[in-house]
Design a protein around this motif. Structure first.
Motif, PDB file in Angstrom:
ATOM      1  N   GLN A 128       0.790  -1.225   0.000  1.00 51.06           N
ATOM      2  CA  GLN A 128       0.000   0.000   0.000  1.00 51.06           C
ATOM      3  C   GLN A 128       0.830   1.288   0.000  1.00 51.06           C
ATOM      4  O   GLN A 128       0.344   2.338  -0.409  1.00 51.06           O
ATOM      5  CB  GLN A 128      -0.927   0.058   1.228  1.00 51.06           C
ATOM      6  N   ALA A 129       2.078   1.240   0.520  1.00 48.06           N
ATOM      7  CA  ALA A 129       2.811   2.493   0.706  1.00 48.06           C
ATOM      8  C   ALA A 129       4.319   2.285   0.789  1.00 48.06           C
ATOM      9  O   ALA A 129       4.801   1.170   0.962  1.00 48.06           O
ATOM     10  CB  ALA A 129       2.328   3.165   1.990  1.00 48.06           C
ATOM     11  N   HIS A 130       5.027   3.407   0.694  1.00 44.87           N
ATOM     12  CA  HIS A 130       6.458   3.469   1.005  1.00 44.87           C
ATOM     13  C   HIS A 130       6.549   4.179   2.351  1.00 44.87           C
ATOM     14  O   HIS A 130       5.942   5.246   2.535  1.00 44.87           O
ATOM     15  CB  HIS A 130       7.220   4.272  -0.049  1.00 44.87           C
ATOM     16  N   VAL A 150       3.897   6.814  -6.376  1.00 47.62           N
ATOM     17  CA  VAL A 150       3.298   7.269  -5.114  1.00 47.62           C
ATOM     18  C   VAL A 150       2.327   8.430  -5.336  1.00 47.62           C
ATOM     19  O   VAL A 150       2.373   9.101  -6.360  1.00 47.62           O
ATOM     20  CB  VAL A 150       4.385   7.696  -4.103  1.00 47.62           C
ATOM     21  N   MET A 151       1.473   8.648  -4.332  1.00 46.41           N
ATOM     22  CA  MET A 151       0.539   9.769  -4.333  1.00 46.41           C
ATOM     23  C   MET A 151       1.065  10.806  -3.347  1.00 46.41           C
ATOM     24  O   MET A 151       0.788  10.743  -2.141  1.00 46.41           O
ATOM     25  CB  MET A 151      -0.858   9.292  -3.939  1.00 46.41           C
ATOM     26  N   LEU A 152       1.858  11.746  -3.843  1.00 46.09           N
ATOM     27  CA  LEU A 152       2.525  12.723  -2.982  1.00 46.09           C
ATOM     28  C   LEU A 152       1.537  13.624  -2.240  1.00 46.09           C
ATOM     29  O   LEU A 152       1.819  14.069  -1.132  1.00 46.09           O
ATOM     30  CB  LEU A 152       3.498  13.568  -3.802  1.00 46.09           C
ATOM     31  N   ASP A 153       0.381  13.856  -2.829  1.00 46.53           N
ATOM     32  CA  ASP A 153      -0.600  14.724  -2.186  1.00 46.53           C
ATOM     33  C   ASP A 153      -1.246  14.068  -0.966  1.00 46.53           C
ATOM     34  O   ASP A 153      -1.928  14.724  -0.196  1.00 46.53           O
ATOM     35  CB  ASP A 153      -1.672  15.158  -3.187  1.00 46.53           C
ATOM     36  N   GLN A 154      -1.011  12.767  -0.775  1.00 46.96           N
ATOM     37  CA  GLN A 154      -1.578  12.059   0.383  1.00 46.96           C
ATOM     38  C   GLN A 154      -0.499  11.621   1.373  1.00 46.96           C
ATOM     39  O   GLN A 154      -0.736  10.779   2.228  1.00 46.96           O
ATOM     40  CB  GLN A 154      -2.379  10.852  -0.097  1.00 46.96           C
ATOM     41  N   MET A 155       0.693  12.200   1.267  1.00 47.24           N
ATOM     42  CA  MET A 155       1.797  11.850   2.156  1.00 47.24           C
ATOM     43  C   MET A 155       1.478  12.285   3.586  1.00 47.24           C
ATOM     44  O   MET A 155       0.857  13.316   3.810  1.00 47.24           O
ATOM     45  CB  MET A 155       3.078  12.541   1.697  1.00 47.24           C
ATOM     46  N   ASP A 156       1.904  11.459   4.556  1.00 47.22           N
ATOM     47  CA  ASP A 156       1.685  11.736   5.972  1.00 47.22           C
ATOM     48  C   ASP A 156       3.036  11.756   6.683  1.00 47.22           C
ATOM     49  O   ASP A 156       3.890  10.907   6.418  1.00 47.22           O
ATOM     50  CB  ASP A 156       0.786  10.650   6.578  1.00 47.22           C
ATOM     51  N   ALA A 157       3.235  12.729   7.563  1.00 44.52           N
ATOM     52  CA  ALA A 157       4.467  12.817   8.355  1.00 44.52           C
ATOM     53  C   ALA A 157       4.084  12.806   9.834  1.00 44.52           C
ATOM     54  O   ALA A 157       3.154  13.488  10.249  1.00 44.52           O
ATOM     55  CB  ALA A 157       5.226  14.092   8.013  1.00 44.52           C
ATOM     56  N   ASP A 158       4.820  12.010  10.617  1.00 49.75           N
ATOM     57  CA  ASP A 158       4.547  11.882  12.049  1.00 49.75           C
ATOM     58  C   ASP A 158       5.879  11.882  12.799  1.00 49.75           C
ATOM     59  O   ASP A 158       6.846  11.276  12.343  1.00 49.75           O
ATOM     60  CB  ASP A 158       3.794  10.576  12.324  1.00 49.75           C
ATOM     61  N   PRO A 183       1.463   6.855   0.326  1.00 52.60           N
ATOM     62  CA  PRO A 183       0.674   5.792  -0.307  1.00 52.60           C
ATOM     63  C   PRO A 183       1.082   5.581  -1.766  1.00 52.60           C
ATOM     64  O   PRO A 183       1.464   6.521  -2.461  1.00 52.60           O
ATOM     65  CB  PRO A 183      -0.765   6.295  -0.228  1.00 52.60           C
ATOM     66  N   LYS A 184       0.972   4.334  -2.195  1.00 51.71           N
ATOM     67  CA  LYS A 184       1.266   3.995  -3.589  1.00 51.71           C
ATOM     68  C   LYS A 184       0.052   4.267  -4.467  1.00 51.71           C
ATOM     69  O   LYS A 184      -1.085   4.226  -4.003  1.00 51.71           O
ATOM     70  CB  LYS A 184       1.609   2.506  -3.706  1.00 51.71           C
ATOM     71  N   VAL A 185       0.319   4.507  -5.730  1.00 49.62           N
ATOM     72  CA  VAL A 185      -0.744   4.627  -6.720  1.00 49.62           C
ATOM     73  C   VAL A 185      -1.328   3.231  -6.914  1.00 49.62           C
ATOM     74  O   VAL A 185      -0.591   2.248  -7.008  1.00 49.62           O
ATOM     75  CB  VAL A 185      -0.173   5.155  -8.052  1.00 49.62           C
TER      76      VAL A 185
END
Length: 125
Positions: free
Chosen positions: A27-29, A89-97, A108-110
């Motif tokens: 689902q993601a990197h 990847v979908m850069l507009d949906q990136m999350d940072a914590d 998240p991956k496309v």
């Protein structure tokens, strides 16, 4: 030469390396970096042209005017780490914590598009 002075000179020559883990799931990197002692306000994450940059600064503890450092091994000073982000990847949906000094970036991956396979009947002439 005082060992402490030698240590500080080496710090100026050698940049601070921040380790980075990269996990790829279906689902993601997911990128993780240990930044002990830092808060989210101390770290900057930037994305430009497909390149991610993590930067900030480890601050040295303040000491009294008559105090002397005898050993200074923890990193201090600015740091920066750059890496290319994967293309799927979908850069507009990136999350940072940032939790307990660990920065986690989840991108998240496309969704993969599956090709529609259709059986074509062959006619006889």
């Amino acid at each position: 030469m005082d060992p402490l002075i030698k240590l500080q000179v080496l710090d100026l020559i050698k940049p601070i390396h921040i380790p980075l883990d990269w996990l790829e799931t279906n689902q993601a990197h997911i990128f993780k970096s240990n930044l002990p002692g830092l808060q989210k306000e101390d770290v900057k994450v930037q994305l430009e042209g497909g390149v991610m940059r993590i930067s900030g600064e480890f601050k040295k503890d303040e000491v009294g005017i008559n105090d002397k450092w005898r050993c200074l091994e923890r990193p201090h000073g600015p740091f920066s780490r750059r890496f290319r982000v994967p293309e799927n990847v979908m850069l507009d949906q990136m999350d940072a914590d940032m939790t307990n000094g660990v920065l986690t970036l989840t991108i998240p991956k496309v969704a993969e598009t599956k090709l529609n396979v259709r059986l074509i009947d062959i006619s006889e002439n």
